[in-house]
Each structure stands twice: as C-alpha cells, then as structure tokens.
Design an enzyme around this catalytic site. Structure first.
Site, short mmCIF file in Angstrom:
data_model
loop_
_atom_site.label_atom_id
_atom_site.label_comp_id
_atom_site.label_asym_id
_atom_site.label_seq_id
_atom_site.Cartn_x
_atom_site.Cartn_y
_atom_site.Cartn_z
N MET A 1 0.84 -1.20 0.00
CA MET A 1 0.00 0.00 0.00
C MET A 1 0.87 1.25 0.00
O MET A 1 1.89 1.29 0.68
CB MET A 1 -0.88 0.01 1.25
CG MET A 1 -1.92 1.12 1.23
SD MET A 1 -3.10 0.99 2.60
CE MET A 1 -2.08 1.33 4.02
N CYS A 2 0.50 2.22 -0.78
CA CYS A 2 1.20 3.51 -0.73
C CYS A 2 1.07 4.07 0.69
O CYS A 2 0.08 3.81 1.37
CB CYS A 2 0.59 4.49 -1.70
SG CYS A 2 0.61 3.93 -3.40
N GLN A 3 2.04 4.83 1.10
CA GLN A 3 1.95 5.43 2.43
C GLN A 3 2.18 6.92 2.35
O GLN A 3 3.01 7.40 1.56
CB GLN A 3 2.98 4.79 3.37
CG GLN A 3 2.72 3.30 3.56
CD GLN A 3 2.81 2.86 5.02
OE1 GLN A 3 2.96 3.68 5.94
NE2 GLN A 3 2.70 1.58 5.26
N ILE A 78 5.38 7.26 -0.27
CA ILE A 78 6.10 6.09 -0.77
C ILE A 78 5.11 5.29 -1.59
O ILE A 78 3.98 5.05 -1.15
CB ILE A 78 6.65 5.23 0.38
CG1 ILE A 78 7.74 6.01 1.13
CG2 ILE A 78 7.24 3.94 -0.16
CD1 ILE A 78 8.26 5.28 2.34
N ASN A 108 -3.20 8.32 -1.28
CA ASN A 108 -3.12 6.89 -1.01
C ASN A 108 -4.50 6.32 -1.26
O ASN A 108 -5.47 6.76 -0.64
CB ASN A 108 -2.64 6.67 0.44
CG ASN A 108 -3.14 5.38 1.04
OD1 ASN A 108 -3.83 5.40 2.04
ND2 ASN A 108 -2.78 4.27 0.43
#
Lengths: 281, 281
Positions: A1-3, A78, A108
C-alpha cells in the site's frame, strides 16, 4: 500500500526523525518499492525531491535524511504502484501553481478508471488516478475562486470535492499550499500533535529514539500525519472515515466529521486497501 | 552574472562532466553564490533540484554530481541575485505544466521593472523578472494554442515573444518541454555539439579531463548550451545577438538569425551584463 506522511508546524522543523522511520517502509520494513517523493515548502518556495528507486536505498532519500531541511509544511509519499507505470511522472507528491503559489498533493488509494474528469486549467502529466484527482480539485477551486480565498473558504470548498472524488474509490490524501495542510481520510490516516512538554519517541520501523525536549523550544508545535503510526510509545489519533481536517501552525484548526463517525481498525483498513488493489502483495 | 547551462541529447546522457565545471562557478571560480538549480527530464517526468546555498558547497550539487542521472534534456542555472531576494522561490529553473507536460525555464539577464505583464493562466510565485517572463511566454503560447502544436509551430510563436520580452532588457534564456530545447541569446550564449568521432575535453574551471570516446556509443550526440564555454580545448560556437535556436536530438533543428547577425566578444558581453546590473561585483 502507498503510504503518506505530512508535517505541519508552528516553526520550521526538521523532519529527519519521522522520515527516517517512514523511509524504511520503502523497500525494507514494507514493500513500497516503486519510488518515493518528498516536498518541502520553504517560504513561498518549494523543494521537491522525487525518485523512482526504492526509498530505503535511494541516494536522494539519504540526502534528505542528512541535509536537515527545516520547513513548516512537508508532504512525502512512498509508492506501491497500482495504476500507472513506475516512473518519475507518476511519483507523488505532485506539484502545481495556483493563484501565484505552489500546491503539493499526495494520495493513497485507488480510484476507478471511470474517474476521468475533464479539466481546463490543469492537465495530468502522468497516468495515475491520483494526479487526475489533484488536477480536478485545483481546477474546480480555480473555477470557484478567481483569486485566493481564505483558508476557511477553501476548506469548505474542498470538502464537497473530496466527497465527489471518493465516490470513485479510496481517497486518503494530503494537500498543502505551504501555509496550511488539508488531510482527508477515506479509510486509514493517523495524526499526532507534539508540543511542550515534549517527551521521548521511539520509531516503529527502525531502532531510533529521540528526546524531543532536547531539540525543541517551548514555542514548537508539530503535527505529523501518516497512514500508519510511526512511533510505538506515543498516542496517535485516527481520523474518522470520510473526515477532512485542516492543520495550521501544528494543530487542527477545522475538521469536518461525518454525522456518524466510523473508525476502521488498522487490520480492517489494510484489508480494504488490499481488496481495492492498493496493496499488491 | 547568472550563468546558464543546457543539455539536449539524442540518447539519455549523464551531465556530470559539464556540471562539475559549471558548479565551480557557483562560489568557487566565480561569484555566483546566490543558489543554483538543475532540472532533469526523464521521460515525461521532471526532477528538479533547487538550492539557495552556493552551488560549489551544496550537498544537493554533490548529489547531482554523484548520482549520474541520465537525461535527454537538462537545464541548470547558477544565480547572482539582481532582482528578488535570495530565496528558494526565486531560484531557477522554474517549472510549470502546460498541455499536460512539464516545462522548464532559466534566464540570464535583467529586465526593466516596467516589465509587469498581466497573465491569466500562470502567475509568478517569487518576485523575479525571470519568472514573470516565463509565465508571460507560457500564457501567450497557451492563448494561441489550446492544445500542443508541433515544435516548429511553437518555435515560430516563441520567436516574436522573445523579441517582445527583450525590449525590456537582456534576455538570454533556455526553455524546454522535455522533447526539444529552445535557446535565445541577447548577448552571451555559446554551444557545442559533441558527436562521433568523440575526442578529449578539458574543463576550464577545474582540472578534469575526459575522453568521450571511452564513455559514448557512435549513436550519441550531445549539444551543450552555456553562457561561457566550459572547456578550453574544444571549439565552441557563439549564438548571434538576438538569435533563437531549437535543439532536438543533440543538434540544431531550427534557428532564427537577425538580418545582420552581430556577435559580442566575451569581454563586451560581460561589460554589458555588468552595466545592466546582471553582475553585482
């Protein structure tokens, strides 16, 4: 998962401590290996570092950790690619100029491919749902306000736009004009406000501890916004699902809560992210 | 005097060699101590490093020298402040999005304070004449073309805009959309095209020599554009006063020369820059 990681402060602050833990999630303690970005507002200026290499091994991230840039508003991201190739033009945060000031945005989540809004002033450069959402929001704000309105007016204009966008999917996002920071949670987003008396903090992702009382003044106040808590010995607060908040000078100034606020557990949030394809693990 | 550096290539190329010499002009071999910036196009993406510290001592410049980013279009600028405070928002190159692509611009010169054009789509964030000129040019191009025209059409639209802007003062500039590079000279601007058979080059500003034949392929072709020649053993060409040129794939594709081209000597160019206040020495 994008953070996501955001910092909004009363005084210019060095984000190195939080970034040290966060950066580990890019390819070391987590699987976010598709690049990262971090943008620092400094006065009216904006310094944006992007890298399509894993954050944990990036020389750009190393520079950021060691350079100790002080800023009142920082957004970092990220990426675990869900839509769009892994490439620089798809790396968050995204930057545009509106009303003679820079705006920075990171997202996100995962919006349906039917989200293809027509925009007039701003066009996406890459092919992510996130940049489409950013361009759409700026376009609509610009349509409504020929010159920059107050932050409060902007907050009230932004809220229905978030409702609109999240009809297409998960929309956890952080947005800043360098003065205030807007955070919207669909599922998982946390924050903490650090202020005097300052205490110790210990990172989850790497064995680093800091005594904030030794590196702060009584006037410091720092809000950190992040997908998942960064430290394991402090009390983090969770945004409600579908909440929008505005931070200024290191604290929440405005918030819009749904009528019946709901909160997902971290496990539920991660499970939804996984099902929505935000985690490709 | 501010100094410009541009690189346009046939294949993605590492600018480290040229940048090593150029960077020395930021506070070591010259007095350009008011910050620097360098932007790299990578595909449709853009990576822009800005620093308001002297280039020769900047950790950001150190990263750029050591990271060996490969790009087909790079623009860099070392600043000696003439208008506007020394701050990040006044640091070149400037970046905007137009027609769904990023544009990068750097300027060397000094435009009169009466140059205050009204713009609709793009507003300056800082208070330099340079950013005003950039916003004005993009605004006028966007007015004329609702979507992106060919590079040739853009060249012919850009030429009268450069004439217009330089009525207000010295306008040496480099502009790129990541595909081609436009260079306009008012006074001092040089270029070189390096292609097979490649030879040796030795920097003026630092004792570094390179044998390009060992680091290139026969398909490489690289155009370097810069205020003052960077090497002392190669033949650099000077743009005529008021010339506009377009580079693509490492060579000049189009040029617009005045009817009676004139060329200043380096001393004359520097003297004009000094009188115009571009050099505050």
């Amino acid at each position: 998962m994008c953070q996501l990681l955001g910092m909004n402060c009363h005084l210019p602050t060095d984000i190195s401590f939080s970034f040290s833990g966060f950066a580990k999630r890019g390819g070391q303690t987590d699987h976010h290996t598709d690049g990262f970005g971090i943008g620092f507002f400094e006065g009216r200026g904006l310094r944006l570092f992007l890298d399509d290499h894993p954050c944990a091994q990036s020389p750009v991230a190393e520079l950021v950790r060691n350079y100790h840039i002080k800023s009142k508003n920082v957004i970092s991201h990220i990426r675990k690619a869900t839509q769009g190739r892994t490439s620089l033009e798809n790396t968050h945060p995204f930057q545009r100029e509106l009303w003679g000031g820079y705006w920075l945005f990171a997202h996100n989540g995962n919006l349906k491919s039917t989200f293809q809004p027509k925009t007039y002033y701003y066009q996406p450069v890459g092919n992510t749902d996130s940049e489409r959402a950013f361009c759409y929001i700026l376009d609509r704000l610009r349509e409504q306000f020929p010159s920059k309105p107050s932050h409060v007016e902007l907050f009230h204009a932004l809220q229905p736009l978030c409702v609109e966008v999240q009809q297409y999917g998960m929309f956890n996002m952080i947005l800043s004009d360098g003065e205030v920071m807007y955070a919207h949670a669909s599922t998982l987003l946390h924050y903490i406000v650090r202020e005097a008396p300052f205490g110790h903090a210990h990172l989850v992702d790497t064995d680093i501890e800091i005594d904030f009382s030794k590196v702060t003044t009584p006037d410091d106040r720092v809000a950190i916004i992040t997908t998942l808590p960064l430290t394991d010995n402090e009390t983090w607060h969770q945004f409600a699902c579908n909440e929008l908040a505005m931070f200024q000078d290191g604290k929440i100034i405005l918030r819009h809560l749904p009528d019946n606020p709901t909160y997902l557990t971290i496990e539920e949030g991660l499970e939804i992210a996984r099902k929505a394809g935000v985690c490709r693990e």
